[in-house]
Write an enzyme that holds these catalytic residues in place. Structure first.
Site, PDB file in Angstrom:
ATOM      1  N   ASN A 165      51.531  26.845  45.349  1.00 14.02           N
ATOM      2  CA  ASN A 165      50.248  27.532  45.496  1.00 14.02           C
ATOM      3  C   ASN A 165      49.670  27.702  44.096  1.00 14.02           C
ATOM      4  O   ASN A 165      50.154  28.522  43.326  1.00 14.02           O
ATOM      5  CB  ASN A 165      50.490  28.899  46.171  1.00 14.02           C
ATOM      6  CG  ASN A 165      49.229  29.743  46.247  1.00 14.02           C
ATOM      7  OD1 ASN A 165      48.136  29.268  45.941  1.00 14.02           O
ATOM      8  ND2 ASN A 165      49.382  30.992  46.659  1.00 14.02           N
TER       9      ASN A 165
ATOM     10  N   LYS B 240      46.869  28.874  43.326  1.00 11.46           N
ATOM     11  CA  LYS B 240      45.972  30.036  43.249  1.00 11.46           C
ATOM     12  C   LYS B 240      44.670  29.632  42.528  1.00 11.46           C
ATOM     13  O   LYS B 240      44.236  28.490  42.683  1.00 11.46           O
ATOM     14  CB  LYS B 240      46.690  31.209  42.589  1.00 11.46           C
ATOM     15  CG  LYS B 240      48.033  31.495  43.272  1.00 11.46           C
ATOM     16  CD  LYS B 240      48.681  32.780  42.859  1.00 11.46           C
ATOM     17  CE  LYS B 240      49.999  32.958  43.615  1.00 11.46           C
ATOM     18  NZ  LYS B 240      50.662  34.227  43.357  1.00 11.46           N
TER      19      LYS B 240
ATOM     20  N   HIS C 188      47.828  35.395  52.636  1.00  8.17           N
ATOM     21  CA  HIS C 188      48.520  35.677  51.369  1.00  8.17           C
ATOM     22  C   HIS C 188      48.215  37.115  50.944  1.00  8.17           C
ATOM     23  O   HIS C 188      47.109  37.613  51.170  1.00  8.17           O
ATOM     24  CB  HIS C 188      48.055  34.685  50.292  1.00  8.17           C
ATOM     25  CG  HIS C 188      48.928  34.725  49.068  1.00  8.17           C
ATOM     26  ND1 HIS C 188      48.825  35.721  48.131  1.00  8.17           N
ATOM     27  CD2 HIS C 188      49.932  33.914  48.658  1.00  8.17           C
ATOM     28  CE1 HIS C 188      49.738  35.504  47.186  1.00  8.17           C
ATOM     29  NE2 HIS C 188      50.419  34.420  47.485  1.00  8.17           N
TER      30      HIS C 188
ATOM     31  N   GLU D 280      47.484  38.336  48.227  1.00  6.72           N
ATOM     32  CA  GLU D 280      46.315  38.473  47.340  1.00  6.72           C
ATOM     33  C   GLU D 280      45.017  38.461  48.151  1.00  6.72           C
ATOM     34  O   GLU D 280      44.047  39.123  47.782  1.00  6.72           O
ATOM     35  CB  GLU D 280      46.357  37.368  46.265  1.00  6.72           C
ATOM     36  CG  GLU D 280      47.453  37.660  45.248  1.00  6.72           C
ATOM     37  CD  GLU D 280      48.077  36.445  44.588  1.00  6.72           C
ATOM     38  OE1 GLU D 280      47.508  35.341  44.656  1.00  6.72           O
ATOM     39  OE2 GLU D 280      49.166  36.605  43.990  1.00  6.72           O
TER      40      GLU D 280
ATOM     41  N   GLU E 234      57.027  36.643  51.445  1.00  5.59           N
ATOM     42  CA  GLU E 234      56.700  36.871  50.036  1.00  5.59           C
ATOM     43  C   GLU E 234      56.609  38.378  49.775  1.00  5.59           C
ATOM     44  O   GLU E 234      55.555  38.987  50.027  1.00  5.59           O
ATOM     45  CB  GLU E 234      55.348  36.231  49.689  1.00  5.59           C
ATOM     46  CG  GLU E 234      55.310  34.730  49.851  1.00  5.59           C
ATOM     47  CD  GLU E 234      54.267  34.096  48.942  1.00  5.59           C
ATOM     48  OE1 GLU E 234      54.646  33.204  48.177  1.00  5.59           O
ATOM     49  OE2 GLU E 234      53.094  34.507  48.972  1.00  5.59           O
TER      50      GLU E 234
ATOM     51  N   GLY F 270      54.856  36.963  40.916  1.00  5.70           N
ATOM     52  CA  GLY F 270      54.399  36.933  39.531  1.00  5.70           C
ATOM     53  C   GLY F 270      55.064  37.954  38.626  1.00  5.70           C
ATOM     54  O   GLY F 270      54.590  38.192  37.507  1.00  5.70           O
TER      55      GLY F 270
ATOM     56  N   SER G   8      58.359  34.609  42.550  1.00 10.17           N
ATOM     57  CA  SER G   8      59.130  34.362  41.320  1.00 10.17           C
ATOM     58  C   SER G   8      60.236  33.324  41.502  1.00 10.17           C
ATOM     59  O   SER G   8      61.301  33.428  40.888  1.00 10.17           O
ATOM     60  CB  SER G   8      59.701  35.676  40.764  1.00 10.17           C
ATOM     61  OG  SER G   8      58.647  36.531  40.361  1.00 10.17           O
TER      62      SER G   8
HETATM   63  P1  13P Z   1      54.925  33.312  41.883  1.00 13.14           P
HETATM   64  O1  13P Z   1      55.844  32.152  42.195  1.00 13.14           O
HETATM   65  O2  13P Z   1      54.062  33.086  40.699  1.00 13.14           O
HETATM   66  O3  13P Z   1      55.670  34.602  41.861  1.00 13.14           O
HETATM   67  O4  13P Z   1      53.888  33.409  43.129  1.00 13.14           O
HETATM   68  C1  13P Z   1      54.370  33.395  44.416  1.00 13.14           C
HETATM   69  C2  13P Z   1      53.229  33.269  45.349  1.00 13.14           C
HETATM   70  O5  13P Z   1      52.411  34.168  45.490  1.00 13.14           O
HETATM   71  C3  13P Z   1      53.093  32.001  46.088  1.00 13.14           C
HETATM   72  O6  13P Z   1      52.146  32.104  47.120  1.00 13.14           O
END
Ligand code: 13P
Length: 255
Positions: free
Chosen positions: A10, A12, A96, A98, A166, A172, A212
């Site tokens: 992803n 983002k 997601h 976010e 997740e 992150g 992560s």
């Molecule tokens: P990270 O791997 O940067 O922690 O992000 C995970 C994520 O949100 C994937 O959708």
């Protein structure tokens, strides 16, 4: 039933045309991956990325990071599932954390988007996971239950549905649940899917862990039962890191 493993990236809100070079690097390191490989770039890159992958002949797919629940209409700035498919995407990430946080998406919104994704023949990756406060107060499985109950449509085709666990606090941050915690969450999700759709369908739905995931922890995460792959954020942006994660998944025990 054997589930095909899936390494999903992803990107983002990262990546412009110059970053397509990372994709070329990835496909030269992993030209014929033994697992499904998916990259969900910003929508602006889906068309070019799909074209590049077609030219390279790699067994890799592209996906969107969100879609609207309607097929067309007065929704400035939004993208319909059919438009993602038209650009070459075969998957879409939905719900997601976010999107839930930044855009106030509810479980009902996410459910409508999954239905739209399926109408456009896309595979939906439903993201669920608890916040840090919910984790610290022992509510993880309750939250997963609520999100699954509210976000999943009444019937499902296992080939068109992927669930990504997740934990919000792991995204992150470099923090990762223990392997036992990941096993408990994935086992819980599998049993909730069995209750909802029956064992045959539930056994075919792939469950990803996200939060992560890095080359250094991928092998141990992929050793956890019911982990069929990963949804990777930051580490999917660098071909060397993502290819190491793909290699770890290829080496993991079969589901
Ligand atoms: P990270 O791997 O940067 O922690 O992000 C995970 C994520 O949100 C994937 O959708």
């Amino acid at each position: 039933m054997t589930r095909r493993k899936l390494a999903a990236g992803n990107w983002k809100m990262n990546g412009q045309a110059a970053e397509l070079a990372e994709l070329e690097a990835l496909t030269s390191t992993c030209p014929t991956p033994g697992v499904d490989v998916l990259i969900c770039p910003p929508a602006t890159l889906i068309d070019r990325m799909t074209g590049l992958l077609d030219r390279l002949g790699a067994s890799t797919a592209t996906g969107g990071q969100d879609c609207h629940s309607a097929e067309t209409g007065a929704h400035t700035g939004d993208i319909a599932a059919t438009m993602l498919a038209d650009a070459g995407a075969t998957y879409v990430i939905l719900g997601h954390s976010e999107r839930r946080q930044d855009h106030g998406e509810s479980n009902a919104d996410v459910q409508a988007k999954i239905t739209a994704a399926w109408s456009a023949d896309l595979i939906a990756i439903l993201c669920i996971g608890e916040t840090e406060a919910e984790y610290k107060t022992g509510q993880t499985l309750d939250i997963l239950h609520q999100q699954l109950a509210g976000s999943l449509p009444d019937s499902a085709d296992a080939a068109r549905l992927v669930i990504a666990y997740e934990p919000v606090w792991a995204i992150g941050t470099g923090l990762v649940p223990t392997l036992d915690e990941i096993a408990a969450a994935h086992g819980f999700i599998r049993s909730a899917l069995t209750t909802r759709y029956g064992a045959d369908t539930a056994q075919g739905i792939r469950l990803l862990y996200g939060g992560s995931v890095k080359p250094g922890n991928a092998t141990e995460i992929f050793s956890v039962p019911d982990v069929d792959g990963a949804l990777v954020g930051g580490a999917s942006l660098k071909a060397s890191d993502f290819s190491a994660i793909i290699t770890a998944l290829e080496a993991a025990p079969a589901a």
